[in-house]
Design an enzyme around this catalytic site. Structure first.
Site, PDB file in Angstrom:
ATOM      1  N   CYS A  19       0.816  -1.225   0.000  1.00  0.00           N
ATOM      2  CA  CYS A  19       0.000   0.000   0.000  1.00  0.00           C
ATOM      3  C   CYS A  19       0.843   1.266   0.000  1.00  0.00           C
ATOM      4  O   CYS A  19       0.302   2.367  -0.105  1.00  0.00           O
ATOM      5  CB  CYS A  19      -0.954  -0.011   1.195  1.00  0.00           C
ATOM      6  SG  CYS A  19      -2.364  -1.113   0.945  1.00  0.00           S
ATOM      7  N   LYS A  22       0.318   3.562  -3.047  1.00  0.00           N
ATOM      8  CA  LYS A  22      -0.857   4.408  -3.240  1.00  0.00           C
ATOM      9  C   LYS A  22      -0.459   5.846  -3.552  1.00  0.00           C
ATOM     10  O   LYS A  22       0.566   6.340  -3.080  1.00  0.00           O
ATOM     11  CB  LYS A  22      -1.741   4.393  -1.984  1.00  0.00           C
ATOM     12  CG  LYS A  22      -2.437   3.076  -1.747  1.00  0.00           C
ATOM     13  CD  LYS A  22      -3.249   3.084  -0.475  1.00  0.00           C
ATOM     14  CE  LYS A  22      -4.496   3.914  -0.585  1.00  0.00           C
ATOM     15  NZ  LYS A  22      -5.405   3.713   0.569  1.00  0.00           N
ATOM     16  N   ASP A  70      -8.538  -3.503  -5.208  1.00  0.00           N
ATOM     17  CA  ASP A  70      -7.270  -3.104  -4.623  1.00  0.00           C
ATOM     18  C   ASP A  70      -6.155  -3.960  -5.219  1.00  0.00           C
ATOM     19  O   ASP A  70      -6.298  -5.175  -5.340  1.00  0.00           O
ATOM     20  CB  ASP A  70      -7.289  -3.282  -3.106  1.00  0.00           C
ATOM     21  CG  ASP A  70      -6.484  -2.198  -2.390  1.00  0.00           C
ATOM     22  OD1 ASP A  70      -5.360  -1.909  -2.862  1.00  0.00           O
ATOM     23  OD2 ASP A  70      -6.965  -1.666  -1.379  1.00  0.00           O
ATOM     24  N   ASP A  93     -11.508  -4.426   2.425  1.00  0.00           N
ATOM     25  CA  ASP A  93     -12.419  -3.300   2.211  1.00  0.00           C
ATOM     26  C   ASP A  93     -13.881  -3.704   2.361  1.00  0.00           C
ATOM     27  O   ASP A  93     -14.711  -2.903   2.805  1.00  0.00           O
ATOM     28  CB  ASP A  93     -12.190  -2.684   0.834  1.00  0.00           C
ATOM     29  CG  ASP A  93     -10.917  -1.853   0.766  1.00  0.00           C
ATOM     30  OD1 ASP A  93     -10.444  -1.405   1.825  1.00  0.00           O
ATOM     31  OD2 ASP A  93     -10.389  -1.664  -0.340  1.00  0.00           O
ATOM     32  N   HIS A 142      -8.699 -10.307 -15.141  1.00  0.00           N
ATOM     33  CA  HIS A 142      -8.097  -9.760 -16.358  1.00  0.00           C
ATOM     34  C   HIS A 142      -6.597  -9.666 -16.150  1.00  0.00           C
ATOM     35  O   HIS A 142      -6.123  -9.389 -15.042  1.00  0.00           O
ATOM     36  CB  HIS A 142      -8.673  -8.379 -16.672  1.00  0.00           C
ATOM     37  CG  HIS A 142      -8.207  -7.817 -17.977  1.00  0.00           C
ATOM     38  ND1 HIS A 142      -8.512  -8.390 -19.191  1.00  0.00           N
ATOM     39  CD2 HIS A 142      -7.432  -6.743 -18.256  1.00  0.00           C
ATOM     40  CE1 HIS A 142      -7.966  -7.692 -20.170  1.00  0.00           C
ATOM     41  NE2 HIS A 142      -7.292  -6.676 -19.622  1.00  0.00           N
ATOM     42  N   SER A 143      -5.818  -9.896 -17.215  1.00  0.00           N
ATOM     43  CA  SER A 143      -4.362  -9.851 -17.122  1.00  0.00           C
ATOM     44  C   SER A 143      -3.784  -9.067 -18.283  1.00  0.00           C
ATOM     45  O   SER A 143      -4.343  -9.053 -19.382  1.00  0.00           O
ATOM     46  CB  SER A 143      -3.784 -11.272 -17.115  1.00  0.00           C
ATOM     47  OG  SER A 143      -4.131 -11.953 -18.309  1.00  0.00           O
ATOM     48  N   ASP A 229     -10.574   0.642   7.348  1.00  0.00           N
ATOM     49  CA  ASP A 229      -9.321  -0.085   7.531  1.00  0.00           C
ATOM     50  C   ASP A 229      -8.149   0.866   7.326  1.00  0.00           C
ATOM     51  O   ASP A 229      -8.201   1.803   6.546  1.00  0.00           O
ATOM     52  CB  ASP A 229      -9.222  -1.334   6.656  1.00  0.00           C
ATOM     53  CG  ASP A 229      -9.282  -1.071   5.173  1.00  0.00           C
ATOM     54  OD1 ASP A 229      -9.613   0.050   4.754  1.00  0.00           O
ATOM     55  OD2 ASP A 229      -8.987  -2.010   4.404  1.00  0.00           O
TER      56      ASP A 229
END
Length: 356
Positions: A19, A22, A70, A93, A142-143, A229
């Site tokens: 994180c 971000k 996320d 989340d 999805h990739s 969170d």
């Protein structure tokens, strides 16, 4: 803890990790200010207006759908562990809104010319293993071919509409409880410098792969007014979001904040992330700190948490009991870390909680 010497370290393929990747709070706020308002959609109970953890759509006045996504770059070198951490973080989340996850979709971006396909498979397997722990399938995804490794989930959950817990509904007089220890960003920075002990690494993995599945129980507790969170903006940033949403002031007790075992020592040694600096620059004007606070202590307050704990606002008279219940549910570091007060939005950090 580390990749063998003849292999490329997973963390070396990314400029950031967890994180800590971000966008800074101020940057995100500027970007979202250009988004069209969701007011015409009466069923959208939670959108972008309050910086909440997930979107919430009221289906029929009784049941709501919770949707979130996320994803981030690796903070550890073991691919299976990276997948587990990323999945735990994404599912959190839904729990933070009081919901129960029902399925997930994988988000995958990998530098296929730099990574062993077997490692990519291990990332996916790690994520799927956490979803299995949460009792949900990875139903698709999805990739893409990407310059840096990126993995995460889009997660869908449900909740009784009356039990949705926002980050913006805390009440003056509430106590604040944090369910996990702080210091994940510090540990992540120490990994980059090869300074994290094996014991601390195990502690970090245990914390970041611990599902916040207590969320629905908190939602069912009438004494709980708000939940969020604590992730990339640190305990200060997410407390500030709660403060602004409630239109009230938040006080944090520095010495009550639960820390991972080696977080303080490593922070004093300079193991801090760039995100910690960006966080402080984004919201320092809304925060009051003790005059004698050391820089390393401030960095713990702004430390980005990957798959961090839940910050829970609860009626003060119920706080001690709730801490006991949370600890008994597998969160031994849960502690009362602050309170909500009447006053202008902002966060004030004090050394200790005043005796009642």
């Amino acid at each position: 803890m580390h990749a063998p010497v003849d292999e490329v370290r997973l963390t070396s393929l990314a400029h950031g990790g967890g994180c800590g990747c971000k966008l800074a709070p101020a940057v995100l706020q500027d970007l979202l200010s250009e988004m069209p308002r969701s007011a015409p959609f009466a069923n959208l109970l939670v959108g972008t207006e309050t910086a909440d953890d997930a979107a919430v759509w009221d289906l029929d006045g009784t049941t709501s759908i919770i949707a979130t996504t996320d994803f981030f770059m690796p903070m550890v070198d073991d691919p299976h562990t990276f997948g587990r951490i990323a999945a735990t973080n994404a599912i959190s989340d839904v729990y933070a809104m009081g919901g129960t996850p029902i399925f997930a979709l994988a988000i995958v971006g990998m530098p296929i010319d730099k990574m062993d396909p077997a490692d990519i498979c291990q990332i996916l397997a790690g994520g799927a293993s956490i979803c299995a722990e949460a009792g949900i399938p990875v139903a698709g995804g999805h990739s893409i071919d990407c310059p840096e490794p990126v993995y995460g989930l889009a997660v869908i959950g449900t909740c009784a509409t009356s039990r949705i817990k926002r980050n913006s509904s805390a009440r003056a007089g509430d106590a604040l409880i944090l369910t996990k220890g702080i210091g994940i960003g510090v540990y992540s920075a120490a990994i980059k410098k090869d300074r994290l002990s094996d014991r601390a690494y195990e502690e970090m993995v245990a914390s970041t792969t611990l599902l916040n599945r207590i969320g629905p129980r908190l939602a069912a507790n009438a004494a709980v007014s708000a939940v969020t969170d604590v992730t990339g903006f640190g305990i200060l940033g997410h407390s500030l979001e709660m403060s602004r949403g409630a239109g009230a002031s938040v006080q944090l007790y520095l010495e009550a904040l639960p820390l991972l075992d080696e977080a303080a020592a490593l922070a004093q040694e300079g193991c801090v992330t760039g995100a910690s600096h960006r966080n402080w620059n984004s919201y320092s004007d809304a925060v009051t700190l003790p005059d004698d606070l050391a820089d390393w202590q401030r960095h713990l307050l702004t430390d980005p948490q990957t798959s961090g704990g839940l910050l829970v606002a609860v009626a003060s008279e119920e706080a001690e009991k709730l801490v006991g219940d949370i600890r008994g549910s597998g969160f031994p570091r849960a502690a009362i870390v602050g309170c909500v007060e009447a006053g202008a939005p902002g966060v004030r950090v004090v050394k200790q909680r005043k005796p009642v």
